[in-house]
Design an enzyme around this catalytic site. Structure first.
Site, PDB file in Angstrom:
ATOM      1  N   ASP A   1      42.381  36.891  43.655  1.00 59.25           N
ATOM      2  CA  ASP A   1      42.039  38.036  43.265  1.00 59.25           C
ATOM      3  C   ASP A   1      43.062  39.211  41.938  1.00 59.25           C
ATOM      4  OD1 ASP A   1      39.296  39.192  42.426  1.00 59.25           O
ATOM      5  OD2 ASP A   1      39.711  39.979  44.249  1.00 59.25           O
TER       6      ASP A   1
ATOM      7  N   LYS B   1      33.134  39.655  52.844  1.00 58.19           N
ATOM      8  CA  LYS B   1      32.631  38.291  52.946  1.00 58.19           C
ATOM      9  C   LYS B   1      32.647  37.690  53.348  1.00 58.19           C
ATOM     10  CE  LYS B   1      35.796  39.546  48.725  1.00 58.19           C
ATOM     11  NZ  LYS B   1      34.575  39.316  47.191  1.00 58.19           N
TER      12      LYS B   1
ATOM     13  N   GLU C   1      36.186  47.167  45.549  1.00 58.28           N
ATOM     14  CA  GLU C   1      38.155  47.865  45.734  1.00 58.28           C
ATOM     15  C   GLU C   1      38.475  47.636  44.525  1.00 58.28           C
ATOM     16  OE1 GLU C   1      38.874  43.553  44.814  1.00 58.28           O
ATOM     17  OE2 GLU C   1      37.130  44.566  45.983  1.00 58.28           O
TER      18      GLU C   1
ATOM     19  N   LYS D   1      44.099  43.811  37.399  1.00 60.79           N
ATOM     20  CA  LYS D   1      43.729  44.079  38.547  1.00 60.79           C
ATOM     21  C   LYS D   1      44.298  42.861  39.983  1.00 60.79           C
ATOM     22  CE  LYS D   1      40.301  42.878  41.767  1.00 60.79           C
ATOM     23  NZ  LYS D   1      39.269  42.052  42.250  1.00 60.79           N
TER      24      LYS D   1
ATOM     25  N   ASP E   1      33.581  45.873  48.986  1.00 54.39           N
ATOM     26  CA  ASP E   1      33.725  45.552  48.102  1.00 54.39           C
ATOM     27  C   ASP E   1      34.382  45.079  46.537  1.00 54.39           C
ATOM     28  OD1 ASP E   1      35.372  43.198  47.967  1.00 54.39           O
ATOM     29  OD2 ASP E   1      33.189  41.187  47.758  1.00 54.39           O
TER      30      ASP E   1
ATOM     31  N   ASP F   1      41.717  39.384  49.304  1.00 54.35           N
ATOM     32  CA  ASP F   1      40.064  40.366  48.902  1.00 54.35           C
ATOM     33  C   ASP F   1      38.941  39.828  49.972  1.00 54.35           C
ATOM     34  OD1 ASP F   1      38.318  41.878  49.091  1.00 54.35           O
ATOM     35  OD2 ASP F   1      37.775  41.301  46.827  1.00 54.35           O
TER      36      ASP F   1
ATOM     37  N   ARG G   1      37.880  48.390  40.761  1.00 51.56           N
ATOM     38  CA  ARG G   1      37.827  49.083  40.174  1.00 51.56           C
ATOM     39  C   ARG G   1      38.026  50.652  40.754  1.00 51.56           C
ATOM     40  NH1 ARG G   1      31.131  47.884  40.784  1.00 51.56           N
ATOM     41  NH2 ARG G   1      31.978  45.967  40.656  1.00 51.56           N
TER      42      ARG G   1
END
Length: 234
Positions: A101, A90, A162, A78, A160, A83, A164
């Site tokens: 991230d 968030k 994102e 990833k 959130d 993010d 996957r």
């Protein structure tokens, strides 16, 4: 570890090009427009929140193939450079540190280099989905329905998630092989950094592993024991 204003998707890709040149990796970049044309709707749903061209988002494919490769391995990591959580924004305390991230992609990249330096008889493909998860009028939102590269339709329940989303299309590319002439990988290892759920389940002293067979799961646990890492199989 660079701050998010220095390591955005465009600059990350520049660094990967320079690394590929230095290490003699083959490199292929699937940019936002190419992925949209291919039908990678899950990745593009996340990337579209940045700007019209996805803010430099791309799936970058690095390849190393020695002459006597016994097996082919695909490493997927990833690469979300920042993010925000998107429309499901968030809280500030959870957004701090979200420039990290992308560390799944960094692990995949580091592992690729380590395997090569140890002269492992492996053909290695590293697939790095690089994007940001921004909040904007164009950003994807809850209840959107998108179609992933393999044809699966996805209803967005939480923006959130994102990681996957971008990994879904990347794993499809990785599992197919580079092209019709390339063999499919014998093993795919995916570094997802789904830290929120893992943190709730395990705390900070364990890493969670999912495997498609008990044999692979036991190998992961054994590798952890050999290196002093605690690994929990789900």
């Amino acid at each position: 570890a660079l701050p998010p204003n220095l390591l955005d998707p465009a600059h990350y890709r520049q660094r990967l090009r320079a690394l590929a040149k230095e290490k003699k990796f083959a490199i292929d970049e699937f940019d936002f427009r190419k992925l949209k044309k291919l039908g990678a709707g899950a990745f593009c749903a996340v990337a579209q929140g940045s700007d019209e061209a996805g803010g430099g988002a791309a799936i970058v494919h690095l390849t190393w193939k020695p002459k006597k490769a016994a097996k082919t391995i695909a490493l997927v990591g990833k690469g979300i450079c920042y993010d925000t959580g998107g429309h499901n924004l968030k809280p500030a305390k959870y957004m701090a540190g979200m420039h990290e991230d992308m560390n799944g992609s960094a692990v995949a990249l580091g592992l690729m280099q380590a395997l090569i330096e140890r002269n492992m008889p492996l053909a290695i493909d590293a697939w790095l989905p690089i994007s940001q998860n921004h909040l904007s009028p164009e950003a994807y939102k809850q209840n959107d329905i998108v179609t992933a590269l393999d044809g699966t339709t996805i209803e967005v329940v939480h923006t959130d998630a994102e990681g996957r989303m971008v990994l879904a299309d990347t794993l499809t590319l990785a599992s197919r092989g580079k092209d019709k002439k390339s063999a499919r990988p014998d093993l795919v290892i995916d570094f997802a950094t789904l830290t929120g759920s893992m943190g709730y389940a395990l705390g900070s002293r364990y890493s969670g592993v999912f495997a498609t067979s008990s044999e692979l799961a036991h190998l992961a646990v054994a590798a952890g024991e050999a290196s002093g890492e605690r690994v929990c199989v789900f």
